[in-house]
Design a protein around this motif. Structure first.
Motif, short mmCIF file in Angstrom:
data_model
loop_
_atom_site.label_atom_id
_atom_site.label_comp_id
_atom_site.label_asym_id
_atom_site.label_seq_id
_atom_site.Cartn_x
_atom_site.Cartn_y
_atom_site.Cartn_z
N PRO A 336 0.42 5.37 -2.99
CA PRO A 336 1.10 4.61 -1.93
C PRO A 336 1.06 3.11 -2.08
O PRO A 336 1.91 2.41 -1.52
CB PRO A 336 0.37 5.07 -0.66
CG PRO A 336 -0.91 5.66 -1.12
CD PRO A 336 -0.65 6.23 -2.46
N ASN A 337 0.10 2.57 -2.85
CA ASN A 337 0.03 1.12 -2.97
C ASN A 337 1.20 0.53 -3.75
O ASN A 337 1.38 -0.69 -3.77
CB ASN A 337 -1.30 0.69 -3.61
CG ASN A 337 -1.50 1.27 -5.00
OD1 ASN A 337 -0.66 2.00 -5.51
ND2 ASN A 337 -2.64 0.95 -5.61
N GLU A 338 2.04 1.37 -4.36
CA GLU A 338 3.22 0.86 -5.06
C GLU A 338 4.35 0.49 -4.09
O GLU A 338 5.27 -0.23 -4.44
CB GLU A 338 3.72 1.87 -6.09
CG GLU A 338 2.75 2.10 -7.24
CD GLU A 338 3.41 2.82 -8.40
OE1 GLU A 338 4.57 2.51 -8.72
OE2 GLU A 338 2.75 3.71 -8.97
N GLY A 339 4.30 1.02 -2.85
CA GLY A 339 5.22 0.57 -1.82
C GLY A 339 6.63 1.12 -1.94
O GLY A 339 6.91 2.09 -2.66
N PHE A 340 7.55 0.47 -1.20
CA PHE A 340 8.91 0.97 -1.04
C PHE A 340 9.64 1.10 -2.38
O PHE A 340 9.57 0.23 -3.24
CB PHE A 340 9.71 0.06 -0.11
CG PHE A 340 11.13 0.50 0.08
CD1 PHE A 340 11.42 1.60 0.88
CD2 PHE A 340 12.17 -0.14 -0.57
CE1 PHE A 340 12.74 2.02 1.05
CE2 PHE A 340 13.49 0.28 -0.41
CZ PHE A 340 13.76 1.36 0.40
N GLY A 341 10.38 2.20 -2.51
CA GLY A 341 11.17 2.44 -3.71
C GLY A 341 10.39 3.10 -4.83
O GLY A 341 10.99 3.54 -5.81
N LYS A 342 9.09 3.19 -4.66
CA LYS A 342 8.24 3.78 -5.69
C LYS A 342 7.32 4.86 -5.11
O LYS A 342 7.19 5.93 -5.67
CB LYS A 342 7.43 2.70 -6.40
CG LYS A 342 8.32 1.67 -7.10
CD LYS A 342 7.53 0.56 -7.75
CE LYS A 342 8.48 -0.43 -8.45
NZ LYS A 342 7.74 -1.54 -9.10
N ALA A 343 6.72 4.55 -3.98
CA ALA A 343 5.90 5.55 -3.28
C ALA A 343 6.74 6.26 -2.22
O ALA A 343 7.70 5.70 -1.70
CB ALA A 343 4.69 4.88 -2.64
N SER A 344 6.37 7.48 -1.91
CA SER A 344 7.06 8.26 -0.88
C SER A 344 6.60 7.81 0.50
O SER A 344 5.45 7.38 0.68
CB SER A 344 6.77 9.74 -1.08
OG SER A 344 7.56 10.54 -0.24
#
Length: 401
Positions: A336-344
């Motif tokens: 989740p620390n990858e954020g929008f566009g990468k994490a769901s």
């Protein structure tokens, strides 16, 4: 890691599933095949019309009064509620992602007539992929909390601050996670629950999407529902594979290919709006997907949920018999620390209160069973996403061993 191909059927998965089918068919013998045929006759109701989907599914348009729900003795004299008496107040369809018609592959070749519902025809090979005929369409393990949860990993958020809930709404991000083996699954859903494993009276309503080759025969994400009233012991099932959920909608089928379009890593993001709420007039638990009322779980099939829910949870789950080492992905397959566009993500999370009003939960409690493998983090402020969080992960990696 972005997927190099997003084709629904992966050759290795299909090969593994096919081999599994033949092995179990050979072991079943004549008596086993007889059991399979009896189950197929019970599940596959005589259709008013039939639609062949381009992806190979057969959709039977079954008269609404002949659907599997009414095999349940509890519903013998049930009167179908064609529409909810009301929707929750405060229902807000505003979305960061533009609304779109809900499309499934079989729609390309037709539509079920009024007063029928679409049901994916169950095939012999579907049943043979299960551990047994009796377990087809059900959670794989029963009888104890340990048996049900062994091999499972979660990254989830639960509503805090209230004793009773009457439903939930959320927008759930759509992805196609990779599962390592045909018997693994990866899902995103919410759980509306009451009761406990300890008392064998856990009642659940579950809705979301999942990739589950052993259940569906491919690695496409499928829309699914589930319910139980006795902690997964003898009651409940996926989709319409047992008697319980009463469907009224002739446009949306469960367990079929496919949910499209899907999100891509670093690219466009798509989600689906799902709402479950307890009808204040009838007590039935209604389901709405992308603004379409789908049907309901009659209050009478439950015990604890006949009144209200004591817990609402949203998030991801994976299963693998090698849960400590699996590379089965959850969500996008990224932490989740990858954020929008990468994490769901799951966004615009709301609960329904006793006055049939949607509101944001006062707070969320976060839980990740193995944070280095699959994790969950609250989203930041300053967006129009309401209450939201990111979740998911790759499974096996340098920090998850």
């Amino acid at each position: 890691m972005a997927m190099t191909a997003r084709a629904c059927v992966v050759a290795l998965v299909v090969m593994a599933v096919t081999i599994l089918c033949f092995e179990r068919a050979a072991a079943a013998g004549t008596a086993g095949r007889s059991d399979v045929q009896r189950l197929l006759r019970r599940l596959n109701k005589p259709p008013v019309a039939t639609i062949q989907s381009p992806d190979g599914d057969t959709i039977d348009c079954v008269h609404i009064s002949k659907q599997p729900a009414f095999d349940n003795p509890i519903l013998k004299n049930h009167t179908i509620q064609m529409w909810p008496s009301s929707h929750p107040r405060g229902l807000n369809q505003d979305a960061n992602v533009a609304p779109r018609p809900f499309m499934q592959t079989w729609h390309k070749n037709g539509k079920c007539p009024e007063n029928t519902i679409p049901i994916r025809r169950t095939k012999e090979e579907d049943v043979l992929r299960a551990n047994s005929v009796s377990s087809y369409g059900k959670k794989r393990s029963k009888f104890t909390e340990l048996a049900v949860t062994t091999g499972h990993q979660w990254a989830e958020a639960s509503a805090q601050g209230a004793n009773n809930y009457y439903g939930t709404e959320a927008n759930i991000n759509l992805w196609q996670p990779i599962v390592e083996t045909a018997s693994d699954f990866s899902l995103t859903q919410f759980w509306v629950t009451s009761g406990s494993y300890q008392n064998n009276d856990l009642n659940t309503i579950e809705v979301g999407w999942q990739v589950y080759p052993q259940m569906y025969g491919d690695n496409c994400p499928k829309l699914f529902i589930y319910w139980t009233r006795d902690a997964y012991q003898t009651t409940g099932c996926y989709d319409l594979k047992c008697s319980g959920f009463v469907q009224t909608n002739n446009n949306i089928a469960f367990g079929v290919s496919q949910l499209t379009p899907l999100s891509t890593y670093g690219g466009s993001q798509y989600d689906i709006n799902i709402l479950v709420w307890k009808d204040p007039a009838t007590g039935n638990w209604w389901l709405q997907i992308s603004n379409e009322d789908i049907g309901y779980w009659p209050s009478s099939i439950f015990t604890n949920l006949a009144s209200s829910a004591s817990s609402v949870t949203w998030g991801g789950e994976v299963f693998s018999s090698d849960a400590g080492q699996t590379s089965t992905q959850m969500g996008s397959g990224h932490l989740p620390n990858e954020g929008f566009g990468k994490a769901s993500y799951i966004r615009n999370i709301q609960v329904v209160d006793a006055s049939n009003t949607l509101r944001s939960p006062s707070s969320l409690g976060l839980f990740a069973s193995r944070p280095n493998c699959y994790n969950v983090e609250m989203g930041g402020a300053g967006t129009n996403w309401g209450t939201y969080f990111y979740y998911g992960g790759p499974g096996r990696n340098a920090n998850c061993q």
